[in-house]
Design an enzyme around this catalytic site. Structure first.
Site, short mmCIF file in Angstrom:
data_model
loop_
_atom_site.label_atom_id
_atom_site.label_comp_id
_atom_site.label_asym_id
_atom_site.label_seq_id
_atom_site.Cartn_x
_atom_site.Cartn_y
_atom_site.Cartn_z
CD GLU A 1 26.78 1.14 -36.52
OE1 GLU A 1 27.14 0.69 -37.80
OE2 GLU A 1 26.42 2.09 -36.35
CB CYS B 1 25.61 -19.87 -45.25
SG CYS B 1 25.61 -19.78 -43.39
CB CYS C 1 21.87 -19.59 -41.39
SG CYS C 1 22.81 -18.02 -41.05
CD GLU D 1 29.87 4.60 -34.92
OE1 GLU D 1 29.18 5.04 -35.90
OE2 GLU D 1 30.23 3.51 -34.68
CD1 TRP E 1 27.29 6.70 -43.98
CD2 TRP E 1 25.11 6.99 -44.32
NE1 TRP E 1 26.95 7.21 -42.79
CE2 TRP E 1 25.55 7.30 -42.83
CE3 TRP E 1 24.04 6.94 -44.68
CZ2 TRP E 1 24.54 7.85 -41.95
CZ3 TRP E 1 22.96 7.31 -43.57
CH2 TRP E 1 23.42 7.58 -42.31
CD GLU F 1 33.31 4.50 -42.73
OE1 GLU F 1 31.97 4.30 -42.42
OE2 GLU F 1 34.16 4.55 -41.74
CG PHE G 1 34.84 12.34 -49.37
CD1 PHE G 1 35.73 13.42 -49.63
CD2 PHE G 1 35.02 11.57 -50.71
CE1 PHE G 1 36.74 13.61 -50.59
CE2 PHE G 1 35.96 11.78 -51.37
CZ PHE G 1 36.84 12.65 -51.59
CG HIS G 2 31.62 9.90 -42.24
ND1 HIS G 2 31.82 10.38 -40.97
CD2 HIS G 2 30.58 9.14 -41.97
CE1 HIS G 2 30.64 10.10 -40.07
NE2 HIS G 2 29.95 9.46 -40.86
C1 GAL Z 1 28.70 3.53 -38.45
C2 GAL Z 1 29.88 2.60 -38.17
C3 GAL Z 1 31.03 3.35 -38.30
C4 GAL Z 1 31.09 4.38 -39.45
C5 GAL Z 1 29.85 5.13 -39.48
C6 GAL Z 1 29.83 6.14 -40.50
O1 GAL Z 1 27.46 2.69 -38.78
O2 GAL Z 1 29.74 1.97 -36.92
O3 GAL Z 1 32.11 2.57 -38.33
O4 GAL Z 1 31.07 3.52 -40.54
O5 GAL Z 1 28.64 4.59 -39.60
O6 GAL Z 1 28.84 6.95 -40.63
#
Ligand code: GAL
Length: 670
Positions: free
Chosen positions: A148, A158, A161, A302, A310, A350, A352-353
């Site tokens: 990502e 910086c 850049c 994903e 989040w 993460e 709680f993901h």
């Molecule tokens: C994405 C990321 C993953 C994980 C996921 C959680 O942005 O690539 O590693 O963090 O979000 O939602």
């Protein structure tokens, strides 16, 4: 290169977080869930390079072997997404710097500056080492590069850049005079005489030069692409035949997806709709956009099995929601459904993901049962692999326009590229009309209708292309504040929308943006429709009015226009409509352009809650019927068909329960 024969099913796998015992349990559960593909080593840098001079592949070797033994293919990451602490300690200069001059510290992820040559040299070394070791491993199916790009770091200020930006400008403009011309620097005495007078667009007293800001956005996207290419080349040194990809993010603003896709063998994106939304149209749109980047099947790399961690409130996906949204992606051209992540983490940010395997570790849990169900179903659908999504309509999508449109100092701060696009897209989705997205450099000819939404920045080339397209019989629709500036953010003079006024047969004398929370109405025939954000003074220069404004100075003046240009027709919407108004206009255009809804030759009655799409190959049509409604729906068929998930022939009609779907295979007449 990849000859995919099965739909991919699986997720990010992070076995470094787990004991041997759990890893062995993972293998058993993966087989139960019909997992055939996992992404490995995405955040594995420190595990395989624990210090500068030590590479240790023992654990990764074992995992590759284990997965292979269990017939699970690997999307293997080079592992560059999260630099290790020893590297940051030795070279803090690789850290990105915020606009206020603050460097990041170690302790999260993506803490690197994409331009930094030191970071790049470590990335190259790591990528080469990984590629050399696993290039011929039988479990390897795909290379997953980094992770990502710009998800967290979309700006850096910086010194690396700064130097890279000056060099980028030199290559782009060659001379300082050309830069001054393109940046309109006569304004506010901004002219430059030397390149080293130019800064990154840091803090400034008031509005920054828009062309400067736009080039900085182009630069950031290009720097990340250059990093991707460097990582890819390092892999290609040892592995030429395995496809490479990175996970894009759909409607993510900071990297140009079309440019990235040119360098990728397969495209995929990370899909995180909000479970509180019944129909998350931006994510639906992003499926079509991602597929369109290569006009080939894509992967959902994903998605959350249930909740993310989040948002302010992280709703769980309702029973059946994950399954239906997975099929939404499949129906729009996905050849693989992957999750983040296989097993829900015990510790870390993460935890709680959701994961495919939850903290409860209960194989009878609702979530795991749905994971297994989807895996079993996808195994029945492998003949969909490689089939083409059918679309008659194209939306123009241009990241550069997105950047330019939403810079500051515009007539209205309410202008929003994606929200406006979503509103239009939603109507096409609801009317079951297949949509592709095209970059302005692509041909418009395969489509009966092209939509250009809020296309503020338009090159001369695109303006010419649209004229030729409409002249030859195409249908073109654009909306307010389109065709205004060229690629240097300089206005086309002689009346708005300069780039499109000939093809539209109109001229806009003056914009009349509305107060931010105001509403107005336009009249179409006997009806009136609510509007917001924008009104303007449109003069007809050959076009005819389809709708008029109704209030104030603009009352009775044209709001929506239509023009016969050559053999085709063009349409212009000079305000921001809500759903009802958009629908009336779009239905009119679809009728005039003779675009029927998808699969209407096979289906007699379309129902509001059933989403219909089609994928095809040379032999068959595959019709997807997704029921987003609360009750079951029966669809009358004109032909007999084979229902793939039911493994049964259906005749006359088919019933689709609420929150469920059918996929019909209908042979093509030969
Ligand atoms: C994405 C990321 C993953 C994980 C996921 C959680 O942005 O690539 O590693 O963090 O979000 O939602």
């Amino acid at each position: 290169m990849l000859r995919q024969t099965e739909l991919f099913y699986g997720g990010d796998y992070n076995p470094e977080q787990w004991s041997r015992e759990i890893i062995m349990e993972d293998m058993r559960l993966m087989k139960q869930a019909k997992v055939n593909y996992v992404s490995l080593n995405i955040f594995g840098w420190v595990n395989i390079q624990p210090s500068e001079d030590v590479f240790d592949f023992t654990f990764l070797d074992e995992m590759m072997e284990l997965l292979h033994k269990n017939e699970i293919g690997v999307d293997l990451a080079n592992g560059t997404a999260s630099p290790p602490a020893w590297l940051v300690k030795k070279h803090p200069e690789i850290l990105p710097i915020t606009i206020n001059g603050t460097p990041s510290v170690h302790g999260s992820r993506q803490h690197y500056c994409p331009s930094n040559q030191l970071y790049r040299s470590y990335v190259k070394r790591l990528s080469e080492a990984v590629a050399k070791r696993y290039a011929d491993h039988p479990a390897l199916i795909m290379w997953h590069i980094n992770n990502e790009y710009t998800c967290h770091i979309s700006e850096c200020y910086c010194d690396s850049c700064l130097a890279a930006f000056r060099q980028w400008l030199k290559e782009k403009y060659q001379t300082i005079d050309e830069l001054n011309r393109c940046w309109s620097t006569k304004f506010w005495s901004q002219s430059y005489s030397e390149r080293d007078e130019i800064f990154l667009p840091k803090e400034m007293p008031t509005f920054k030069n828009p062309a400067h800001q736009l080039d900085y956005k182009r630069f950031i996207s290009d720097q990340n692409l250059a990093l991707f290419k460097l990582e890819k080349e390092a892999i290609r040194k040892y592995s030429q035949d395995i496809p490479v990809m990175t996970n894009l993010m759909g409607l993510h603003k900071h990297v140009d997806g079309f440019k990235f896709a040119e360098e990728m063998d397969v495209v995929g994106w990370d899909a995180y709709p909000n479970p509180f939304e019944e129909k998350p149209y931006p994510q639906f749109l992003a499926n079509d956009l991602t597929r369109s980047l290569k006009k080939k099947p894509f992967l959902v790399m994903e998605q959350a099995p249930s909740a993310v961690n989040w948002r302010a409130a992280n709703g769980a996906k309702k029973p059946g929601q994950m399954r239906l949204w997975s099929y939404e992606a499949l129906a729009h051209g996905a050849d693989g459904i992957m999750f983040f992540q296989w097993r829900q983490s015990q510790g870390g940010a993460e935890k709680f993901h959701s994961g495919m395997v939850s903290h409860n570790q209960d194989p009878e849990s609702r979530l795991f049962k749905e994971i297994v169900q989807l895996g079993e179903e996808l195994e029945q659908l492998n003949e969909l692999v490689g089939t083409t999504y059918v679309a008659d309509v194209a939306f123009v999508f241009d990241w550069e326009n997105w950047w330019a449109l939403e810079l500051d100092a515009k007539p209205s701060a309410k202008i929003n590229y994606i929200k406006q696009m979503r509103d239009l897209y939603k109507v096409f989705h609801e009317l079951n009309i297949g949509v592709d997205f095209v970059h302005p450099s692509e041909s418009l000819d395969p489509y009966k209708l092209v939509i250009s939404n809020a296309q503020y920045l338009v090159t001369e080339d695109f303006s010419t292309k649209v004229k030729a397209y409409v002249n030859a019989g195409g249908h073109f629709m654009t909306t307010f504040f389109s065709g205004i500036v060229d690629e240097n953010d300089r206005v086309y003079l002689g009346g708005y929308p300069g780039a499109f006024k000939e093809v539209l047969g109109i001229y806009v004398e003056e914009f009349y943006p509305m107060p931010l929370d105001a509403k107005s109405r336009i009249a179409i025939g006997d009806g009136t429709y609510e509007t917001e954000t924008w009104e303007e003074v449109i003069h007809l220069k050959g076009a005819q009015a389809v709708a008029n404004f109704t209030q104030g100075y603009l009352a009775e003046m044209p709001a929506v226009t239509q023009y016969k240009y050559g053999k085709g027709e063009s349409y212009y919407i000079g305000t921001k409509l809500f759903e009802a108004g958009n629908r009336v206009i779009i239905e009119k255009i679809l009728t005039e352009a003779d675009i029927p809804s998808t699969a209407s030759e096979f289906i007699q009655n379309q129902s509001h809650s059933i989403s219909v799409t089609c994928r095809e190959n040379q032999l068959d049509n595959f019709i997807f019927l997704l029921n987003y409604g609360q009750k079951s729906e029966t669809i009358q068929l004109n032909v007999s068909a084979y229902s793939l998930l039911d493994e049964a022939i259906v005749q006359d009609n088919i019933t689709i329960p609420a929150n469920d779907l059918k996929i019909l295979k209908i042979p093509k007449v030969r």
